[in-house]
Write an enzyme that holds these catalytic residues in place. Structure first.
Site, PDB file in Angstrom:
ATOM      1  N   HIS A 307       0.864  -1.184   0.000  1.00 25.57           N
ATOM      2  CA  HIS A 307       0.000   0.000   0.000  1.00 25.57           C
ATOM      3  C   HIS A 307       0.900   1.233   0.000  1.00 25.57           C
ATOM      4  O   HIS A 307       1.943   1.250   0.637  1.00 25.57           O
ATOM      5  CB  HIS A 307      -0.888   0.020   1.258  1.00 25.57           C
ATOM      6  CG  HIS A 307      -2.064   0.929   1.131  1.00 25.57           C
ATOM      7  ND1 HIS A 307      -1.966   2.279   1.340  1.00 25.57           N
ATOM      8  CD2 HIS A 307      -3.332   0.684   0.756  1.00 25.57           C
ATOM      9  CE1 HIS A 307      -3.148   2.835   1.140  1.00 25.57           C
ATOM     10  NE2 HIS A 307      -3.997   1.890   0.777  1.00 25.57           N
ATOM     11  N   ASP A 365      -7.952  -5.136  -0.088  1.00 28.24           N
ATOM     12  CA  ASP A 365      -8.438  -5.989  -1.188  1.00 28.24           C
ATOM     13  C   ASP A 365      -8.085  -7.454  -1.026  1.00 28.24           C
ATOM     14  O   ASP A 365      -8.560  -8.296  -1.790  1.00 28.24           O
ATOM     15  CB  ASP A 365      -7.855  -5.472  -2.515  1.00 28.24           C
ATOM     16  CG  ASP A 365      -8.429  -4.102  -2.857  1.00 28.24           C
ATOM     17  OD1 ASP A 365      -7.655  -3.145  -2.999  1.00 28.24           O
ATOM     18  OD2 ASP A 365      -9.673  -3.990  -2.912  1.00 28.24           O
TER      19      ASP A 365
HETATM   20  C1  SDX Z   1      -6.235   0.119  -2.863  1.00 26.46           C
HETATM   21  O1  SDX Z   1      -4.454   4.605  -2.007  1.00 26.46           O
HETATM   22  C2  SDX Z   1      -5.374   3.997  -1.374  1.00 26.46           C
HETATM   23  O2  SDX Z   1      -5.773   4.334  -0.280  1.00 26.46           O
HETATM   24  C3  SDX Z   1      -5.973   2.812  -2.109  1.00 26.46           C
HETATM   25  C4  SDX Z   1      -6.987   1.971  -1.346  1.00 26.46           C
HETATM   26  C5  SDX Z   1      -8.254   2.727  -1.074  1.00 26.46           C
HETATM   27  O3  SDX Z   1      -8.966   2.353  -0.141  1.00 26.46           O
HETATM   28  O4  SDX Z   1      -8.578   3.645  -1.862  1.00 26.46           O
HETATM   29  O5  SDX Z   1      -6.419   1.546  -0.112  1.00 26.46           O
HETATM   30  C6  SDX Z   1      -7.390   0.727  -2.151  1.00 26.46           C
HETATM   31  O6  SDX Z   1      -6.015   0.461  -3.994  1.00 26.46           O
HETATM   32  C7  SDX Z   1      -5.343  -0.858  -2.139  1.00 26.46           C
HETATM   33  C8  SDX Z   1      -4.123  -1.332  -3.012  1.00 26.46           C
HETATM   34  C9  SDX Z   1      -4.625  -2.445  -3.942  1.00 26.46           C
HETATM   35  N1  SDX Z   1      -3.551  -2.800  -4.935  1.00 26.46           N
HETATM   36  C10 SDX Z   1      -2.935  -3.996  -4.865  1.00 26.46           C
HETATM   37  O7  SDX Z   1      -3.091  -4.821  -3.960  1.00 26.46           O
HETATM   38  C11 SDX Z   1      -1.998  -4.259  -6.053  1.00 26.46           C
HETATM   39  C12 SDX Z   1      -0.668  -4.842  -5.523  1.00 26.46           C
HETATM   40  N2  SDX Z   1       0.033  -3.764  -4.792  1.00 26.46           N
HETATM   41  C13 SDX Z   1       1.014  -3.001  -5.515  1.00 26.46           C
HETATM   42  O8  SDX Z   1       0.750  -2.814  -6.881  1.00 26.46           O
HETATM   43  C14 SDX Z   1       1.504  -1.779  -4.740  1.00 26.46           C
HETATM   44  O9  SDX Z   1       1.801  -2.199  -3.483  1.00 26.46           O
HETATM   45  C15 SDX Z   1       0.626  -0.540  -4.638  1.00 26.46           C
HETATM   46  C16 SDX Z   1       0.184  -0.074  -5.977  1.00 26.46           C
HETATM   47  C17 SDX Z   1      -0.565  -0.818  -3.796  1.00 26.46           C
HETATM   48  C18 SDX Z   1       1.460   0.548  -3.964  1.00 26.46           C
HETATM   49  O10 SDX Z   1       2.457   0.891  -4.839  1.00 26.46           O
HETATM   50  P1  SDX Z   1       3.577   1.992  -4.465  1.00 26.46           P
HETATM   51  O11 SDX Z   1       3.278   2.685  -3.201  1.00 26.46           O
HETATM   52  O12 SDX Z   1       3.812   2.814  -5.671  1.00 26.46           O
HETATM   53  O13 SDX Z   1       4.809   1.117  -4.134  1.00 26.46           O
HETATM   54  P2  SDX Z   1       5.784   0.534  -5.203  1.00 26.46           P
HETATM   55  O14 SDX Z   1       4.991  -0.033  -6.357  1.00 26.46           O
HETATM   56  O15 SDX Z   1       6.830   1.562  -5.509  1.00 26.46           O
HETATM   57  O16 SDX Z   1       6.406  -0.681  -4.399  1.00 26.46           O
HETATM   58  C19 SDX Z   1       7.471  -0.459  -3.475  1.00 26.46           C
HETATM   59  C20 SDX Z   1       8.316  -1.717  -3.619  1.00 26.46           C
HETATM   60  C21 SDX Z   1       8.688  -2.028  -5.068  1.00 26.46           C
HETATM   61  O17 SDX Z   1       9.919  -2.711  -5.067  1.00 26.46           O
HETATM   62  P3  SDX Z   1      11.279  -1.848  -5.427  1.00 26.46           P
HETATM   63  O18 SDX Z   1      11.001  -1.118  -6.730  1.00 26.46           O
HETATM   64  O19 SDX Z   1      11.476  -0.908  -4.267  1.00 26.46           O
HETATM   65  O20 SDX Z   1      12.340  -2.903  -5.553  1.00 26.46           O
HETATM   66  O21 SDX Z   1       7.565  -2.854  -3.170  1.00 26.46           O
HETATM   67  C22 SDX Z   1       7.363  -3.776  -4.239  1.00 26.46           C
HETATM   68  C23 SDX Z   1       7.636  -3.020  -5.531  1.00 26.46           C
HETATM   69  O22 SDX Z   1       8.131  -3.878  -6.531  1.00 26.46           O
HETATM   70  N3  SDX Z   1       5.975  -4.193  -4.174  1.00 26.46           N
HETATM   71  C24 SDX Z   1       5.548  -5.444  -4.313  1.00 26.46           C
HETATM   72  C25 SDX Z   1       4.160  -5.385  -4.142  1.00 26.46           C
HETATM   73  N4  SDX Z   1       3.796  -4.115  -3.928  1.00 26.46           N
HETATM   74  C26 SDX Z   1       4.919  -3.373  -3.960  1.00 26.46           C
HETATM   75  N5  SDX Z   1       6.203  -6.595  -4.553  1.00 26.46           N
HETATM   76  C27 SDX Z   1       5.428  -7.702  -4.643  1.00 26.46           C
HETATM   77  N6  SDX Z   1       4.086  -7.738  -4.484  1.00 26.46           N
HETATM   78  C28 SDX Z   1       3.421  -6.580  -4.233  1.00 26.46           C
HETATM   79  N7  SDX Z   1       2.098  -6.587  -4.090  1.00 26.46           N
END
Ligand code: SDX
Length: 433
Positions: A307, A365
């Site tokens: 998140h 989720d």
């Molecule tokens: C919602 O914003 C809100 O409040 C949203 C929400 C709401 O109520 O409105 O809470 C609802 O959208 C919840 C999130 C649902 N999405 C997912 O579950 C999809 C999977 N999660 C990721 O795509 C990600 O964690 C996000 C999109 C939720 C957050 O992305 P960020 O903050 O941009 O973080 P990032 O993508 O830069 O990740 C940081 C690191 C990365 O690695 P590095 O580049 O530092 O090496 O963490 C890794 C990412 O690769 N990472 C994951 C991961 N999520 C982040 N690695 C594996 N699995 C994951 N799910």
């Protein structure tokens, strides 16, 4: 204004620009950079807005480090335990918990706005039966601006009518999308039913049989809707604010929010979690997929994990996880293999160094889809359910923005990295390739 003093010192020119700092009620203070460009000639740069406050708001507060979520100051777990979705909707819209009379009046107003114009129902016949329900819902919600175009957004009464109308009609539109996908007749709202019972009836009743509302299911839905109602300046809420800031028809601004929510990185994740669990298939396969999720060269991610704000457990995920246990046993399908798989996946991931180091915890989720599935709602409808609940938050934020006398159209700037100025060259003079 804060007592904190900050300044931007430009080592080239030696100019020191004082920076205004503002304190909120809770959470980090902000540096007000509204005049940074005219004063110091700089833009700030923050793609993804990781460190940017886009507005001032009194609606929802999140503390990502502590895993805290407050709706108008009330902890979401207390509201989940003691309130109802309609009461939470009132709280988010008007800022205070209603007294009995106000709650009943609000509930009545929502109830008598649940029907949609018959012409709107005909739009569904233009979609193929297998159209994604989010596509149908965003299209039909957008079409509401063709039916309700005479409201003056600067008139508080008109804004209120919009709020009640769209909150009341979303379940009817959602159910119509579902019925269309099944080829079944639309079921009209019933005014003797509460909000969630009405939705279940419109989803699952058929004209040829009487449909018995399952109280357990209606209460589970009500709780899920409370947890999904608002979440500060998430992508879809920010979309509604930016779209709405131009003064556009509010129904169009909400349709823009629905489109943003659909993405798998946002509200589309609940559907993606179920797809992921079904792909993983068995507990034995979990290590392989956890490995893939950690591989920077592999696009696979553990959906429902991570998140932007929560670097601790999403408080909503905890409540939904507990709810899964209770609901599945009440509904009698305690041996939900998907729920078992989700519990084991969570357990394995949370012990893994990669997830610990990156503060990746289950988010709202991760478990919600398991409950929707247990309620008989198909995967393709999961994000629609999220949209029904989040419409309350979108409307509350739209209202807060539009009512702000200092409202301005949102118009960010950029760091330009394209070509410098160059003159046009006739096609004959251009080099090939
Ligand atoms: C919602 O914003 C809100 O409040 C949203 C929400 C709401 O109520 O409105 O809470 C609802 O959208 C919840 C999130 C649902 N999405 C997912 O579950 C999809 C999977 N999660 C990721 O795509 C990600 O964690 C996000 C999109 C939720 C957050 O992305 P960020 O903050 O941009 O973080 P990032 O993508 O830069 O990740 C940081 C690191 C990365 O690695 P590095 O580049 O530092 O090496 O963490 C890794 C990412 O690769 N990472 C994951 C991961 N999520 C982040 N690695 C594996 N699995 C994951 N799910």
């Amino acid at each position: 204004m804060s007592t904190k003093q900050l300044q931007l010192a430009d080592s080239d020119s030696g100019v020191k620009t004082p920076l205004k700092v503002r304190d909120g009620t809770l959470g980090p203070s902000v540096i007000d950079i509204g005049n940074l460009y005219p004063d110091a000639g700089f833009f700030t740069y923050d793609p993804g807005f990781k460190s940017t406050a886009s507005c001032e708001s009194a609606i929802t507060y999140i503390d990502g480090a502590e895993g805290i979520l407050l709706y108008r100051g009330y902890p979401v777990d207390q509201l989940a335990e003691q309130s109802s979705f309609i009461e939470v909707a009132y709280l988010l819209l008007y800022g205070e918990l209603p007294d009995r009379e106000s709650l009943e009046a609000f509930q009545h107003s929502i109830t008598v706005h649940t029907m949609i114009h018959e012409s709107m129902l005909r739009f569904f016949n233009g979609f193929h039966f297998n159209a994604h329900p989010m596509a149908m819902v965003s299209g039909v919600v957008g079409s509401m601006s063709a039916f309700y175009y005479d409201s003056d957004i600067n008139n508080a009464r008109h804004r209120d009518i919009f709020a009640h109308r769209i909150i009341a009609k979303l379940p009817t539109i959602a159910a119509a999308a579902y019925k269309h996908s099944l080829g079944q007749p639309f079921i009209y709202p019933q005014n003797h039913l509460d909000y969630c019972s009405n939705l279940l009836n419109m989803f699952f009743a058929v004209p040829s049989e009487t449909y018995e509302i399952d109280r357990v299911a209606a209460e589970a839905l009500d709780l899920l809707f409370i947890l999904h109602a608002d979440h500060e300046q998430n992508a879809s809420t920010s979309t509604v604010r930016l779209a709405g800031s131009s003064g556009t028809n509010p129904y169009s601004a909400i349709a823009a929010g629905i489109s943003s929510l659909w993405g798998p990185a946002h509200g589309g994740a609940n559907e993606a979690v179920l797809n992921m669990l079904e792909t993983i298939g068995s507990v034995e396969q979990i290590p392989r997929y956890v490995q893939r999720a950690k591989d920077a060269n592999d696009k696979f991610r553990l959906m429902g994990f991570g998140h932007r704000v929560y670097k601790n457990f999403d408080p909503r995920a905890k409540i939904i996880r507990e709810m899964c246990h209770k609901l599945l046993s009440k509904l009698g399908n305690t041996d939900s293999p998907l729920f078992e798989l989700a519990l084991r996946l969570e357990e394995i991931a949370l012990k893994d160094e990669y997830f610990i180091a990156k503060n990746l915890y289950p988010n709202v989720d991760f478990y919600s889809g398991i409950i929707y599935k247990a309620l008989g709602i198909p995967k393709s409808m999961f994000t629609v359910m999220f949209a029904v609940a989040r419409t309350v938050g979108w409307v509350a934020h739209w209202q807060e923005m539009i009512a702000d006398p200092a409202r301005k159209i949102g118009r960010p700037r950029q760091l330009y990295t394209g070509p410098k100025r160059r003159d046009y060259v006739a096609v004959e003079m251009r080099k090939a390739g």
